[in-house]
Design an enzyme around this catalytic site. Structure first.
Site, PDB file in Angstrom:
ATOM      1  N   TYR A  82      12.755-101.168 -48.861  1.00 41.68           N
ATOM      2  CA  TYR A  82      13.618-100.069 -48.412  1.00 41.68           C
ATOM      3  C   TYR A  82      13.874-100.172 -46.905  1.00 41.68           C
ATOM      4  CZ  TYR A  82       8.889 -98.354 -47.575  1.00 41.68           C
ATOM      5  OH  TYR A  82       7.599 -98.236 -47.182  1.00 41.68           O
ATOM      6  N   SER A  99       2.487 -97.629 -39.085  1.00 45.01           N
ATOM      7  CA  SER A  99       1.942 -97.762 -40.426  1.00 45.01           C
ATOM      8  C   SER A  99       2.652 -96.777 -41.357  1.00 45.01           C
ATOM      9  CB  SER A  99       0.448 -97.465 -40.417  1.00 45.01           C
ATOM     10  OG  SER A  99       0.258 -96.100 -40.105  1.00 45.01           O
ATOM     11  N   LYS A 100       2.413 -96.935 -42.633  1.00 46.03           N
ATOM     12  CA  LYS A 100       3.004 -96.047 -43.645  1.00 46.03           C
ATOM     13  C   LYS A 100       2.739 -94.586 -43.311  1.00 46.03           C
ATOM     14  CE  LYS A 100       4.884 -97.578 -47.660  1.00 46.03           C
ATOM     15  NZ  LYS A 100       4.364 -98.643 -48.473  1.00 46.03           N
ATOM     16  N   ARG A 101       1.519 -94.346 -42.821  1.00 48.67           N
ATOM     17  CA  ARG A 101       1.111 -92.976 -42.531  1.00 48.67           C
ATOM     18  C   ARG A 101       1.943 -92.389 -41.378  1.00 48.67           C
ATOM     19  NH1 ARG A 101      -3.339 -90.866 -39.922  1.00 48.67           N
ATOM     20  NH2 ARG A 101      -3.820 -92.919 -39.102  1.00 48.67           N
ATOM     21  N   HIS A 102       2.329 -93.237 -40.446  1.00 46.94           N
ATOM     22  CA  HIS A 102       3.106 -92.782 -39.307  1.00 46.94           C
ATOM     23  C   HIS A 102       4.469 -93.425 -39.299  1.00 46.94           C
ATOM     24  CE1 HIS A 102      -1.054 -92.257 -37.584  1.00 46.94           C
ATOM     25  NE2 HIS A 102      -0.574 -91.052 -37.683  1.00 46.94           N
TER      26      HIS A 102
END
Ligand code: GLU
Length: 436
Positions: free
Chosen positions: A15, A201-204
């Site tokens: 994506y 990262s995915k989290r941020h």
């Protein structure tokens, strides 16, 4: 100077994330600012990792962001041209075959310098570079090669891309040189770091652009936020698309890494929610209410666009995202609401009976405006001998289920006589029932 032609060249292997979206935005802004051309080039030469779904996602993400493109290409449509140029390199002695693949030969001596508009001069000794595959044994071109052929053929004047590609640029410059082609200008935009200053990262923030839509972020806010990730205009934080187009230019891009700040995104989103035309906001809110199953479409339609716009204006005082607004919209829609379990202190017996009296007066209210509701509330409080500050909080909880919210009289006016009267009666009945 030649008219500006820039491109965004995503590989459709996943994506579109924040980093890619920022690259797309910077290219788009640069093109629009200089009245040039913004090209979308899908770099799908790696056929094992590219998917049609990812291509669709990229299109959908750019559309949602409002980044319209003037030309679009798929790299796989250009394989014949890539093979033709590879053969030319071979004829010139700059490429050779080995193990079925075609390799570009890095000249043995000397050095190559990138004159980057942002990173400055970066020099690499050729002894540090290895020969590189340009055509795989299945005859598909590799990134560094196809990129050069396409940037050249598409007349790209400026390559604006992430700093992670700076390492590729000397190799690409060598290919330009071997073909006798003039390279474009390069601008490598510094990385985006997470709040802890490590890789995003995915989290941020490394999630997909469409996740932000899902979370109730406005495209206006994300565009503003992305533009500010590595570019600034004095200390102005809130910038519209038109302002960005007018102001954006490469010299304003920072040379240090940008830090992703989720709080700032929410702050900007709140700013943009406040600036949005109430009717547009009402339409977005209506969709969100239905999508999040806060209410059925029929209930939303029953409220009507005008009332919904007024509700949206109240909800955006506290709601920082469309999701928060939708999840708090229930009181504005027809039907019963749940009263908080701990509201007994408000519904003492004389208040409960006053709510009934008020309900009757509300039903007969000739002027159901904020002003009219204020008058009827004050009149009822006087007549039943209760201070307004005892009655008003009970009314608020009775109609909205919450002790906090926007101005009470406007809230009542937006809900309308019918909803208000029904909820006042229901609260009175429930208060009596709970007392047993
Ligand atoms: N396809 C490359 C990527 O997605 C593009 C790099 C470039 O802009 O040259 O990273």
């Amino acid at each position: 100077m030649d008219p500006v032609r820039v491109r965004f060249a995503p590989s459709p292997t996943g994506y579109l994330h924040v980093g890619g979206a920022r690259t797309a935005l910077f290219n788009w802004l640069y093109a629009r600012h200089h009245k040039g051309t913004f090209i979308l080039r899908i770099e799908d030469t790696d056929r094992t990792r590219s998917t049609d779904e990812a291509i669709e996602q990229i299109f959908a993400s750019l559309r949602w962001l409002g980044l319209d493109w003037d030309e679009v290409y798929r790299q796989t449509d250009r394989f014949d041209r890539h093979r033709e140029v590879a053969a030319e390199l071979r004829r010139r002695g700059a490429a050779y075959e080995s193990e079925g693949a075609l390799w570009f030969r890095v000249p043995p001596g000397g050095a190559t310098t990138v004159h980057d508009l942002l990173a400055g001069e970066v020099t690499v000794q050729h002894t540090e570079l290895k020969d590189l595959v340009i055509l795989r044994s299945d005859l598909t071109p590799t990134y560094n090669f196809a990129c050069v052929v396409d940037d050249h053929d598409m007349g790209i004047t400026h390559v604006i891309r992430g700093a992670e590609h700076l390492n590729n640029t000397p190799k690409q410059l060598l290919i330009y040189k071997a073909l006798g082609w003039l390279p474009p200008a390069f601008a490598h935009v510094p990385l985006i770091l997470g709040p802890d200053r490590t890789k995003l990262s995915k989290r941020h923030g490394a999630g997909s652009v469409l996740d932000y839509d899902e979370r109730g972020i406005l495209p206006e806010a994300l565009v503003n936020f992305l533009a500010r990730l590595g570019w600034s205009h004095g200390d102005q934080e809130v910038l519209s698309r038109d302002e960005l187009v007018a102001l954006f230019d490469l010299p304003g891009v920072n040379t240090a890494a940008a830090v992703f700040d989720e709080e700032k995104l929410l702050w900007l989103n709140h700013e943009w929610l406040r600036r949005l035309d109430p009717y547009r906001l009402a339409d977005l809110l209506a969709e969100r209410i239905v999508a999040r199953r806060v209410a059925e479409r029929a209930a939303v339609e029953a409220v009507g666009r005008e009332k919904l716009a007024r509700a949206a204006v109240l909800l955006r005082e506290r709601g920082k995202t469309l999701v928060e607004m939708a999840d708090r919209a229930r009181p504005y829609l027809p039907g019963a609401i749940d009263l908080p379990a701990d509201a007994q202190d408000l519904f003492v017996p004389e208040v409960a009976s006053s709510l009934r009296e008020l309900a009757t007066r509300v039903e007969g209210l000739a002027d159901p405006t904020a002003h009219g509701f204020e008058a009827v509330l004050r009149g009822t409080a006087d007549d039943v001998g209760l201070p307004l500050k005892a009655l008003a909080p009970a009314v608020r909880v009775a109609v909205s289920g919450s002790r906090v919210g926007p101005g009470l009289f406007e809230l009542l006016a937006v809900m309308g006589k019918e909803i208000v009267a029904a909820r006042l009666r229901a609260a009175a009945a429930e208060a009596e029932e709970r007392r047993g």
